[in-house]
Design a protein around this motif. Structure first.
Motif, mmCIF file in Angstrom:
data_model
loop_
_atom_site.group_PDB
_atom_site.id
_atom_site.type_symbol
_atom_site.label_atom_id
_atom_site.label_comp_id
_atom_site.label_asym_id
_atom_site.label_seq_id
_atom_site.Cartn_x
_atom_site.Cartn_y
_atom_site.Cartn_z
ATOM 1 N N SER A 82 -6.158 59.413 25.187
ATOM 2 C CA SER A 82 -6.590 58.953 23.867
ATOM 3 C C SER A 82 -5.472 59.096 22.838
ATOM 4 N N PRO A 83 -5.587 58.386 21.722
ATOM 5 C CA PRO A 83 -4.622 58.568 20.626
ATOM 6 C C PRO A 83 -4.592 60.012 20.145
ATOM 7 N N GLU A 84 -5.753 60.676 20.200
ATOM 8 C CA GLU A 84 -5.833 62.065 19.750
ATOM 9 C C GLU A 84 -5.029 62.996 20.661
ATOM 10 N N THR A 85 -5.134 62.756 21.980
ATOM 11 C CA THR A 85 -4.359 63.556 22.930
ATOM 12 C C THR A 85 -2.871 63.351 22.705
ATOM 13 N N CYS A 86 -2.491 62.099 22.510
ATOM 14 C CA CYS A 86 -1.075 61.796 22.255
ATOM 15 C C CYS A 86 -0.596 62.462 20.970
ATOM 16 N N TYR A 87 -1.432 62.412 19.954
ATOM 17 C CA TYR A 87 -1.061 63.006 18.669
ATOM 18 C C TYR A 87 -0.867 64.515 18.808
ATOM 19 N N ALA A 88 -1.771 65.158 19.557
ATOM 20 C CA ALA A 88 -1.685 66.611 19.736
ATOM 21 C C ALA A 88 -0.402 66.995 20.461
ATOM 22 N N LEU A 89 -0.047 66.236 21.499
ATOM 23 C CA LEU A 89 1.188 66.512 22.241
ATOM 24 C C LEU A 89 2.420 66.229 21.379
ATOM 25 N N HIS A 90 2.334 65.148 20.629
ATOM 26 C CA HIS A 90 3.456 64.762 19.764
ATOM 27 C C HIS A 90 3.704 65.826 18.698
ATOM 28 N N LYS A 91 2.641 66.366 18.136
ATOM 29 C CA LYS A 91 2.750 67.398 17.102
ATOM 30 C C LYS A 91 3.362 68.678 17.660
ATOM 31 N N ARG A 92 3.219 68.871 18.961
ATOM 32 C CA ARG A 92 3.777 70.062 19.603
ATOM 33 C C ARG A 92 5.221 69.831 20.049
ATOM 34 N N GLY A 93 5.754 68.663 19.713
ATOM 35 C CA GLY A 93 7.174 68.419 19.970
ATOM 36 C C GLY A 93 7.497 67.639 21.225
ATOM 37 N N TYR A 94 6.466 67.104 21.906
ATOM 38 C CA TYR A 94 6.718 66.345 23.134
ATOM 39 C C TYR A 94 6.969 64.877 22.812
ATOM 40 N N ALA A 95 8.022 64.312 23.412
ATOM 41 C CA ALA A 95 8.309 62.893 23.258
ATOM 42 C C ALA A 95 7.457 62.119 24.256
ATOM 43 N N LEU A 96 6.820 61.050 23.795
ATOM 44 C CA LEU A 96 5.815 60.354 24.610
ATOM 45 C C LEU A 96 6.109 58.871 24.772
ATOM 46 N N ILE A 97 5.750 58.372 25.959
ATOM 47 C CA ILE A 97 5.740 56.939 26.257
ATOM 48 C C ILE A 97 4.325 56.612 26.717
ATOM 49 N N LYS A 98 3.672 55.671 26.054
ATOM 50 C CA LYS A 98 2.313 55.292 26.465
ATOM 51 C C LYS A 98 2.352 53.910 27.099
ATOM 52 N N ALA A 99 1.837 53.821 28.315
ATOM 53 C CA ALA A 99 1.848 52.563 29.057
ATOM 54 C C ALA A 99 0.596 51.741 28.773
ATOM 55 N N PHE A 100 0.784 50.435 28.710
ATOM 56 C CA PHE A 100 -0.319 49.492 28.534
ATOM 57 C C PHE A 100 -0.189 48.374 29.563
ATOM 58 N N THR A 111 -2.644 48.980 21.115
ATOM 59 C CA THR A 111 -1.423 49.680 20.704
ATOM 60 C C THR A 111 -1.502 50.143 19.248
ATOM 61 N N CYS A 112 -2.293 49.446 18.454
ATOM 62 C CA CYS A 112 -2.406 49.799 17.031
ATOM 63 C C CYS A 112 -2.867 51.241 16.839
ATOM 64 N N ASP A 113 -3.749 51.706 17.723
ATOM 65 C CA ASP A 113 -4.307 53.056 17.603
ATOM 66 C C ASP A 113 -3.285 54.142 17.943
ATOM 67 N N TYR A 114 -2.183 53.748 18.561
ATOM 68 C CA TYR A 114 -1.183 54.728 18.995
ATOM 69 C C TYR A 114 0.080 54.709 18.139
ATOM 70 N N GLU A 115 0.115 53.835 17.138
ATOM 71 C CA GLU A 115 1.273 53.780 16.248
ATOM 72 C C GLU A 115 1.482 55.142 15.570
ATOM 73 N N TYR A 145 3.275 40.769 19.779
ATOM 74 C CA TYR A 145 3.391 42.191 19.433
ATOM 75 C C TYR A 145 4.194 42.333 18.143
ATOM 76 N N LYS A 146 3.533 42.832 17.103
ATOM 77 C CA LYS A 146 4.161 42.981 15.788
ATOM 78 C C LYS A 146 4.226 44.439 15.360
ATOM 79 N N GLY A 147 4.028 45.361 16.295
ATOM 80 C CA GLY A 147 4.017 46.773 15.952
ATOM 81 C C GLY A 147 5.392 47.319 15.615
ATOM 82 N N GLU A 148 5.404 48.576 15.160
ATOM 83 C CA GLU A 148 6.658 49.244 14.791
ATOM 84 C C GLU A 148 7.230 50.073 15.933
ATOM 85 N N THR A 149 6.399 50.428 16.905
ATOM 86 C CA THR A 149 6.846 51.282 18.005
ATOM 87 C C THR A 149 7.694 50.475 18.989
#
Length: 203
Positions: A82-100, A111-115, A145-149
């Motif tokens: 989930s975006p929440e799981t990604c956010y929690a890991l990101h806040k702890r300093g982990y660099a993330l790649i999310k596959a779609f 992808t909008c939810d993971y920006e 795809y018009k996202g920033e990521t």
């Protein structure tokens, strides 16, 4: 990647990142008992490349423990994280790649939810189950795809894809993912085939 000698061969080719699969159902699973795990762990830790650990619906605790053991630089998430799981890991300093998994423009909407919650997206071919299909998708879909990521392009890229890759343009394209199209068997890369492809791309 999985075999220590093969890891060292590919390191010398000028690639930037190297991936390791931590999903037990994958034929490339790093925990496969067919090789000496200690030698593999040592080869991964000592690699000068950026190291990417690939996970599918693993718990955050498992990913963090694995990242520490193998000295991973990125966690690549291929499940229903989930975006929440990604956010929690990101806040702890982990660099993330999310596959779609991509087949059409609608597959880009999540992808909008993971920006702002991951560092990169990876766009792969849509198929049943987890993992790649070894087949490409229609890259023109990514015009929507018009996202920033920034994203990595994956899905069936093989030696014959060099010319198409050289002509593909997108402002958020950050790299390409090379896997089954360059293997002699799951987890074992053909270093010579990779070298020829990389040389073509760099030209």
């Amino acid at each position: 990647m999985r075999e220590p000698e093969n890891i060292r061969q590919v390191e010398a080719l000028g690639v930037d990142w190297m991936g390791f699969i931590f999903y037990e159902r994958s034929p490339r699973y790093i925990g496969n008992p067919a090789y000496e795990e200690t030698a593999c762990v040592r080869a991964i830790r000592e690699s000068p490349l950026r190291k990417v650990g690939v996970f599918v619906n693993a718990t955050p605790e498992t990913m963090m423990e694995t990242a520490a053991r193998y000295h991973l630089d990125y966690l690549q998430l291929h499940g229903n994280e989930s975006p929440e799981t990604c956010y929690a890991l990101h806040k702890r300093g982990y660099a993330l790649i999310k596959a779609f998994s991509i087949a059409g423009e609608d597959d880009l909407k999540p992808t909008c939810d993971y920006e702002g919650r991951v560092d990169y997206f990876l766009f792969d071919t849509k198929c049943s189950g987890y993992g790649g299909s070894g087949k490409p998708f229609d890259w023109s879909v990514l015009e929507a795809y018009k996202g920033e990521t920034p994203f990595l392009l994956s899905g069936g890229i093989c030696p014959e894809s060099a010319e198409a890759i050289r002509h593909f343009r997108h402002p958020r394209l950050a790299g390409i993912d090379l896997n089954s199209g360059f293997e002699t068997k799951p987890g074992l890369k053909d270093a010579e085939r990779l070298k020829k492809f990389i040389d073509k791309i760099k030209k």
